[in-house]
Scaffold this active site. Sequence first.
Site, mmCIF file in Angstrom:
data_model
loop_
_atom_site.group_PDB
_atom_site.id
_atom_site.type_symbol
_atom_site.label_atom_id
_atom_site.label_comp_id
_atom_site.label_asym_id
_atom_site.label_seq_id
_atom_site.Cartn_x
_atom_site.Cartn_y
_atom_site.Cartn_z
ATOM 1 N N ARG A 75 0.811 -1.224 0.000
ATOM 2 C CA ARG A 75 0.000 0.000 0.000
ATOM 3 C C ARG A 75 0.841 1.270 0.000
ATOM 4 N NH1 ARG A 75 -5.180 -0.278 0.179
ATOM 5 N NH2 ARG A 75 -6.213 -2.228 0.671
ATOM 6 N N ASP A 116 -14.510 3.979 -9.488
ATOM 7 C CA ASP A 116 -14.852 3.971 -8.060
ATOM 8 C C ASP A 116 -15.986 3.035 -7.658
ATOM 9 O OD1 ASP A 116 -17.140 5.394 -8.942
ATOM 10 O OD2 ASP A 116 -16.183 7.333 -8.549
ATOM 11 N N HIS A 131 -12.171 2.713 -17.876
ATOM 12 C CA HIS A 131 -10.894 2.704 -17.161
ATOM 13 C C HIS A 131 -10.844 1.632 -16.084
ATOM 14 C CE1 HIS A 131 -10.269 7.187 -18.440
ATOM 15 N NE2 HIS A 131 -10.028 6.328 -19.398
ATOM 16 N N CYS A 142 -5.965 -12.489 -21.666
ATOM 17 C CA CYS A 142 -7.273 -12.798 -22.259
ATOM 18 C C CYS A 142 -8.363 -11.828 -21.822
ATOM 19 C CB CYS A 142 -7.680 -14.233 -21.915
ATOM 20 S SG CYS A 142 -8.084 -14.472 -20.173
ATOM 21 N N GLY A 200 -20.296 15.407 -15.603
ATOM 22 C CA GLY A 200 -19.047 15.574 -14.859
ATOM 23 C C GLY A 200 -17.812 15.149 -15.624
ATOM 24 N N THR A 201 -17.824 15.409 -16.923
ATOM 25 C CA THR A 201 -16.632 15.079 -17.710
ATOM 26 C C THR A 201 -16.292 16.218 -18.651
ATOM 27 O OG1 THR A 201 -15.602 13.514 -19.238
ATOM 28 C CG2 THR A 201 -17.992 13.805 -19.459
#
Length: 272
Positions: A75, A116, A131, A142, A200-201
């Site tokens: 992490r 998210d 994404h 694959c 929101g893009t």
Amino acid sequence: MTLDEQERQLDRAARIVHESRHVVALVGAGISVESGIPPFRGPGGLWTKHGEPAMDGYQRFLADPRGWWADRLARQSEYSEFAKALAEARPNAAHYAMAEMERMGALQHIITQNIDNLHQEAGSVAIIEIHGNRLKLRCIGCGARWPLGELPTDEVPPRCPDCGGMVKSDTVMFGEPIPLDALESCQTQARLCDCMLLVGTSAVVYPAAEFPVIARRRGARLIEINPNETPLTDLCDAVLRGPAGETLPKLVERLKALTALRAEPQDEALES
Ligand code: NAD
Ligand code: ZN
């Protein structure tokens, strides 16, 4: 934008969605800002604060997958602020409004650039994640995917049980090609839709940037939901200027009113 103008735009947007047969939403980081997840660009964006990260994440992964996995398991992410925000985030009113639109039959598909998982948590079903999803792993051979924790990680990198390929996070890294299955589904949806919501893009980055253009070329109407102007604003047929968590629930209310209106005259016609 004056209050009157905002009301007019809401009415117009609701009418367009109501008249459309196949509505697709292209969603970006902005929808999750009200869930506490910072965007990359723009005011409050992580890149605005910390500068752009290296754009060769995928190449570095390929050069040293074991190191990447060791770092991930420890992490020690350079984006720990981002990782923490993701871990704590819950869906906001905008995610719930979109799930409700899907149940009403007013939204056929979501194309999200976010990783998210908040659309799923809010109850949406028809989702393409360009994404990837932070809660999944993917085989780079694959393309098979698994929920986190389903593949053992005592030996890294994990190997795909189907093809033996290398497994990484499903999240698309900088420099990594968009998974073909997701890209093809997006192109299909962009061709199918007669209305596209841009939520929101800023839609400046490939491949998201091409979907509204494909849709519009085929006659689809575009509706922007964003507190800020974007390069697509001028192409839009309606613009809801404000945070998505405020404007999308209002859009749902208008849609419900329109659905109720459509039901009424039919009853009268039957009586007369
Ligand atoms: P982006 O370039 O699409 O910019 C974000 C947009 O959101 C801007 O146009 C901004 O005006 C708008 N916005 C800000 N607050 C908003 C609100 N309350 N309601 C509606 N819109 C709002 O996206 P980016 O931040 O540059 O991120 C690029 C990519 O990085 C994303 O496409 C995604 O893949 C990834 N990312 C994902 C998340 C996530 O999963 N939540 C968060 C950050 C970045
Ligand atoms: Zn595989």
